[in-house]
Design an enzyme around this catalytic site. Structure first.
Site, PDB file in Angstrom:
ATOM      1  N   GLY A 150       0.800  -1.231   0.000  1.00 20.09           N
ATOM      2  CA  GLY A 150       0.000   0.000   0.000  1.00 20.09           C
ATOM      3  C   GLY A 150       0.829   1.276   0.000  1.00 20.09           C
ATOM      4  O   GLY A 150       0.516   2.221  -0.736  1.00 20.09           O
ATOM      5  N   ASN A 151       1.896   1.318   0.822  1.00 26.09           N
ATOM      6  CA  ASN A 151       2.625   2.586   0.949  1.00 26.09           C
ATOM      7  C   ASN A 151       3.465   2.930  -0.287  1.00 26.09           C
ATOM      8  O   ASN A 151       4.027   4.007  -0.378  1.00 26.09           O
ATOM      9  CB  ASN A 151       3.493   2.598   2.214  1.00 26.09           C
ATOM     10  CG  ASN A 151       4.585   1.559   2.140  1.00 26.09           C
ATOM     11  OD1 ASN A 151       4.343   0.433   1.706  1.00 26.09           O
ATOM     12  ND2 ASN A 151       5.778   1.932   2.527  1.00 26.09           N
ATOM     13  N   LYS A 162     -13.360  -8.939   5.503  1.00 26.55           N
ATOM     14  CA  LYS A 162     -12.554  -7.784   5.092  1.00 26.55           C
ATOM     15  C   LYS A 162     -13.331  -6.470   5.281  1.00 26.55           C
ATOM     16  O   LYS A 162     -14.292  -6.189   4.561  1.00 26.55           O
ATOM     17  CB  LYS A 162     -12.171  -7.948   3.618  1.00 26.55           C
ATOM     18  CG  LYS A 162     -11.404  -6.804   3.034  1.00 26.55           C
ATOM     19  CD  LYS A 162      -9.959  -6.813   3.462  1.00 26.55           C
ATOM     20  CE  LYS A 162      -9.249  -5.553   2.983  1.00 26.55           C
ATOM     21  NZ  LYS A 162      -7.882  -5.471   3.485  1.00 26.55           N
ATOM     22  N   LYS A 174      -4.044  -9.127  -2.089  1.00 23.04           N
ATOM     23  CA  LYS A 174      -3.194  -8.904  -3.269  1.00 23.04           C
ATOM     24  C   LYS A 174      -1.943  -9.799  -3.288  1.00 23.04           C
ATOM     25  O   LYS A 174      -1.447 -10.127  -4.368  1.00 23.04           O
ATOM     26  CB  LYS A 174      -2.824  -7.423  -3.412  1.00 23.04           C
ATOM     27  CG  LYS A 174      -1.787  -6.918  -2.424  1.00 23.04           C
ATOM     28  CD  LYS A 174      -0.528  -6.524  -3.109  1.00 23.04           C
ATOM     29  CE  LYS A 174       0.615  -6.228  -2.197  1.00 23.04           C
ATOM     30  NZ  LYS A 174       0.585  -6.281  -0.777  1.00 23.04           N
ATOM     31  N   LYS A 215       1.181 -12.452   3.559  1.00 16.64           N
ATOM     32  CA  LYS A 215       2.423 -12.335   2.770  1.00 16.64           C
ATOM     33  C   LYS A 215       3.233 -13.622   2.899  1.00 16.64           C
ATOM     34  O   LYS A 215       3.708 -14.164   1.897  1.00 16.64           O
ATOM     35  CB  LYS A 215       3.259 -11.139   3.254  1.00 16.64           C
ATOM     36  CG  LYS A 215       2.557  -9.804   3.023  1.00 16.64           C
ATOM     37  CD  LYS A 215       3.429  -8.643   3.446  1.00 16.64           C
ATOM     38  CE  LYS A 215       2.621  -7.369   3.533  1.00 16.64           C
ATOM     39  NZ  LYS A 215       1.885  -7.027   2.317  1.00 16.64           N
TER      40      LYS A 215
END
Ligand code: ADP
Ligand code: MG
Length: 322
Positions: A11-12, A134, A223, A285
């Site tokens: 995201g960042n 979510k 993602k 992740k």
């Protein structure tokens, strides 16, 4: 042999937590992000293949707010359509800034953005009852929840903070991605030497009705897990998960916290099973990295964006290999 490298951007890479998300801010972040990607492209062999995917949480959130605020003037769109819109928005910013960096470095490599659908299963547990997990959109008060429920009786709303007036949020299913549906065309492009940016935001979640007909659904695919599906269809041997920490940690946030460097699949799996990586952030992740290795990948690397070249050289990052 040529390497095929998949990079999943966090995201960042596009919007920092303390920013509003203006076009200027997002272009600035994308420019910095693709500067690091251009460095790795410079470092790779000309025949190596590169595929990029990215998150879209803050962008989809902002676009949903715009949809709601303007719904009496122009119709609002459902989440699959809004997801597609952000794939275009973020893809454009990454593509243009990467092209500019490559031009500056005099590297001749085409870059393209591809809208991408990802298949999910209608029997996924996340679609059953109130399982959806979510949170999306704003935090709501009890009154706002009642209003929302009148308009959208089908919405699932959950209390996501213990004791705050605004402690409710809409939740949508986060189903496991089954397959990336655009493998053939993505492979043709990467084979032709194109840097492909695709599957943004985990891809557009779609269901198939048993007769080959696809339909979008209001859901959010993680993602990094979608990135692993993408890695599989292009036969990637190296997968990067780039986020805001240089290494994953065990005993995260505790006094005996410890960075993880080079570790084996078995060790990573053991830590994962112990719950060392938080759900919704580091957990998926590491899960994506484990799946990548289970599906034939060679090396999965978790690190921060600015360390991508060092991590590629094996000098930093959490590097998981069989
Ligand atoms: P991104 O948005 O970049 O995809 P997230 O913000 O979801 O990534 O996840 C990265 C964050 O995960 C880190 O900033 C850190 O706060 C958190 N985290 C949770 N568990 C761990 C862990 N065991 N080691 C390192 N970071 C962790
Ligand atoms: Mg984040």
């Amino acid at each position: 042999m040529a390497n095929t490298i998949l990079i999943a951007l966090g995201g960042n890479a596009i919007k920092q937590a303390d920013e509003k998300g203006t076009t200027e801010e997002q272009f600035k972040n994308c420019r910095e992000t693709t500067g690091h990607i251009a460095n790795i492209i410079q470092y790779l062999a000309p025949e190596d293949r590169l595929i990029i995917t990215h998150g879209n949480g803050p962008q989809v959130g902002n676009l949903m707010v715009q949809q709601k605020a303007a719904q009496n003037i122009v119709p609002a769109h459902p989440m699959d359509v809004v997801g597609a819109m952000t794939q275009g928005q973020i893809g454009y910013m990454l593509q243009q800034t990467l092209m500019n960096h490559l031009n500056e470095k005099n590297i001749k490599k085409p870059v393209c953005v591809l809208l991408n659908q990802v298949l999910v299963d209608s029997n996924d547990p996340e679609f059953i009852g109130e399982n959806a997990s979510k949170p999306v959109g704003n935090f709501l008060t009890k009154e706002e929840v009642q209003e929302l429920k009148i308009k959208h009786p089908e919405y699932i709303v959950k209390k996501v903070k213990p004791n705050d007036e605004r402690c409710w949020r809409r939740v949508v299913p986060s189903p496991d991605p089954i397959a990336n549906l655009d493998g053939e065309v993505i492979n043709k492009l990467v084979d032709a030497g194109v840097v492909v940016i695709t599957s943004g935001g985990g891809g557009i979640p779609v269901l198939e009705n048993g007769k080959g007909q696809l339909k979008g659904i209001e859901a959010v695919i993680d993602k990094d897990l979608a990135g692993e599906r993408l890695a599989k269809i292009v036969g990637a041997n190296i997968m990067f998960v780039l986020t805001d920490v240089e290494k994953a940690k065990i005993n995260y946030g505790k006094a005996d916290e410890q960075d993880l460097g080079k570790i084996s699949y078995d060790v990573a799996k053991k830590y994962y099973d112990e719950g060392q990586f938080l759900a919704g952030s580091m957990g998926p992740k590491v899960k994506a990295c484990l799946r990548f290795l289970e599906n034939g990948g060679e090396k999965a690397i978790i690190s921060s964006l600015d360390k991508v070249v060092e991590a590629y050289r094996g000098e930093t990052g959490t590097i998981i290999a069989k």
